[in-house]
Write an enzyme that holds these catalytic residues in place. Structure first.
Site, PDB file in Angstrom:
ATOM      1  N   HIS A  34       0.870  -1.193   0.000  1.00  0.00           N
ATOM      2  CA  HIS A  34       0.000   0.000   0.000  1.00  0.00           C
ATOM      3  C   HIS A  34       0.898   1.231   0.000  1.00  0.00           C
ATOM      4  O   HIS A  34       2.143   1.108   0.013  1.00  0.00           O
ATOM      5  CB  HIS A  34      -0.962  -0.031   1.190  1.00  0.00           C
ATOM      6  CG  HIS A  34      -0.288  -0.255   2.509  1.00  0.00           C
ATOM      7  ND1 HIS A  34       0.578   0.648   3.080  1.00  0.00           N
ATOM      8  CD2 HIS A  34      -0.335  -1.310   3.365  1.00  0.00           C
ATOM      9  CE1 HIS A  34       1.008   0.196   4.217  1.00  0.00           C
ATOM     10  NE2 HIS A  34       0.493  -1.010   4.427  1.00  0.00           N
ATOM     11  N   GLY A  36       1.804   3.195   2.179  1.00  0.00           N
ATOM     12  CA  GLY A  36       2.773   3.242   3.281  1.00  0.00           C
ATOM     13  C   GLY A  36       4.071   2.555   2.872  1.00  0.00           C
ATOM     14  O   GLY A  36       5.165   3.119   3.014  1.00  0.00           O
ATOM     15  N   HIS A  37       3.955   1.335   2.310  1.00  0.00           N
ATOM     16  CA  HIS A  37       5.152   0.629   1.822  1.00  0.00           C
ATOM     17  C   HIS A  37       5.845   1.454   0.723  1.00  0.00           C
ATOM     18  O   HIS A  37       7.065   1.548   0.687  1.00  0.00           O
ATOM     19  CB  HIS A  37       4.775  -0.717   1.176  1.00  0.00           C
ATOM     20  CG  HIS A  37       4.196  -1.718   2.106  1.00  0.00           C
ATOM     21  ND1 HIS A  37       2.903  -2.176   1.995  1.00  0.00           N
ATOM     22  CD2 HIS A  37       4.746  -2.386   3.155  1.00  0.00           C
ATOM     23  CE1 HIS A  37       2.681  -3.086   2.929  1.00  0.00           C
ATOM     24  NE2 HIS A  37       3.763  -3.220   3.652  1.00  0.00           N
ATOM     25  N   ARG A 187      -3.844  -5.348   6.261  1.00  0.00           N
ATOM     26  CA  ARG A 187      -4.980  -6.049   6.877  1.00  0.00           C
ATOM     27  C   ARG A 187      -6.283  -5.253   6.807  1.00  0.00           C
ATOM     28  O   ARG A 187      -7.346  -5.805   7.114  1.00  0.00           O
ATOM     29  CB  ARG A 187      -4.662  -6.386   8.335  1.00  0.00           C
ATOM     30  CG  ARG A 187      -3.606  -7.475   8.478  1.00  0.00           C
ATOM     31  CD  ARG A 187      -3.446  -7.934   9.914  1.00  0.00           C
ATOM     32  NE  ARG A 187      -2.695  -9.171  10.006  1.00  0.00           N
ATOM     33  CZ  ARG A 187      -1.399  -9.257  10.354  1.00  0.00           C
ATOM     34  NH1 ARG A 187      -0.725  -8.174  10.651  1.00  0.00           N
ATOM     35  NH2 ARG A 187      -0.795 -10.425  10.401  1.00  0.00           N
TER      36      ARG A 187
END
Ligand code: PAF
Length: 283
Positions: A34, A36-37, A187
């Site tokens: 996502h 963030g990664h 998740r």
């Protein structure tokens, strides 16, 4: 971007880069990338010559009743996103490549791995530190990038790297949030529409704690109770913990003093989905 699944082949390519004096960065992930990664990958690329992204859903960090089998996976989409974000080398090993038959060597960071997440997931950090140590040894990066959302993981990994004298700098990157404040997580896809709406309570409770502290509240129990009330109003299945702890030793703080930097981590379950989040506050 080149993809490797074998440790020996990856090592040989990385040795070539090292001989050419290229700086190497590692972004370890479990995939289902996502934003963030992607922010970790972009930062790694801005600061280094060669960025290695590992995608490995690490079985040893999942408990027997946890979501290893159903953890979301989409290698094709991940490869595309990693490439667009600046990844040079994608490392996607199999479980057998990382844990050959008879594997029995583990890295354990004692004490701080047994509190907070460790109380609810007793074998989790042993799996995390073992796989991260293996990845650091395989890639031997100058810098490895981790997200602040997994605050305890960051503290545990930093301690392992310091105490085992590893030659890698650990860079912690701020949590990326959805527009309503929910911390990005692979998740989040498990959440039903109602649970997804209610899950914003996590971020709201952290912002509430920040406001209370900035308004002068110094009693941890009072702050935690207000956070609990806010989250309880959004029908969580369980609140595993909300704590106020020191940022280095993760020890509970019953009161907050001026000049303190504290970590407020929490874990809450909505339906069957367990979410974690945190904030760091300097008072
Ligand atoms: O944060 C994660 O995704 C994992 O715990 C990590 C660091 C990739 C180790 O498997």
């Amino acid at each position: 971007m080149t993809t490797y699944s074998q440790i020996l082949e990856l090592r040989s390519t990385l040795n070539d880069y090292r001989e050419k004096k290229k700086s190497i960065a590692l972004v370890p992930t479990m995939g289902y990338l996502h934003d963030g990664h992607l922010s970790l990958i972009k930062k790694a690329k801005a600061e280094n010559d060669i960025v290695v992204v590992s995608i490995f859903v690490n079985p040893t960090q999942f408990g027997p009743k946890e979501d290893f089998a159903r953890y979301p996976r989409n290698i094709e989409r991940d490869s595309e996103l990693a490439k667009l974000s600046g990844c040079d080398i994608l490392f996607i090993p199999s479980v057998e490549e990382m844990y050959p038959a008879g594997f029995s060597t583990y890295a354990v960071v004692e004490n701080i791995s047994t509190v907070l997440e460790g109380k609810f997931r007793p074998t989790h950090f042993k799996g995390v530190t073992t796989v991260v140590l293996k990845l650091l040894n395989i890639v031997q990066p100058q810098v490895a990038y981790f997200g602040q959302k997994d605050a305890q993981q960051c503290v545990v990994i930093r301690k392992m790297v310091t105490e085992l004298n590893l030659h890698t700098e650990i860079s912690i990157v701020p949590t990326l949030r959805e527009s309503d404040g929910l911390a990005m997580s692979s998740r989040n896809v498990y959440l039903s529409p109602d649970e997804r709406k209610n899950a914003v309570a996590l971020n709201q409770s952290l912002r509430l704690a920040e406001r209370l502290i900035h308004q002068g509240e110094r009693n941890s129990e009072t702050i935690i109770n207000e956070m609990m009330k806010l989250i309880q109003s959004k029908n969580p299945t369980t609140i595993d913990y909300i704590e106020i702890v020191g940022t280095e030793n993760l020890e509970k703080r019953t009161s907050i003093k001026s000049g303190d930097t504290i970590l407020i981590p929490l874990a809450v379950r909505f339906g069957t989905t367990r979410l974690i989040d945190n904030t760091i506050i300097t008072v």
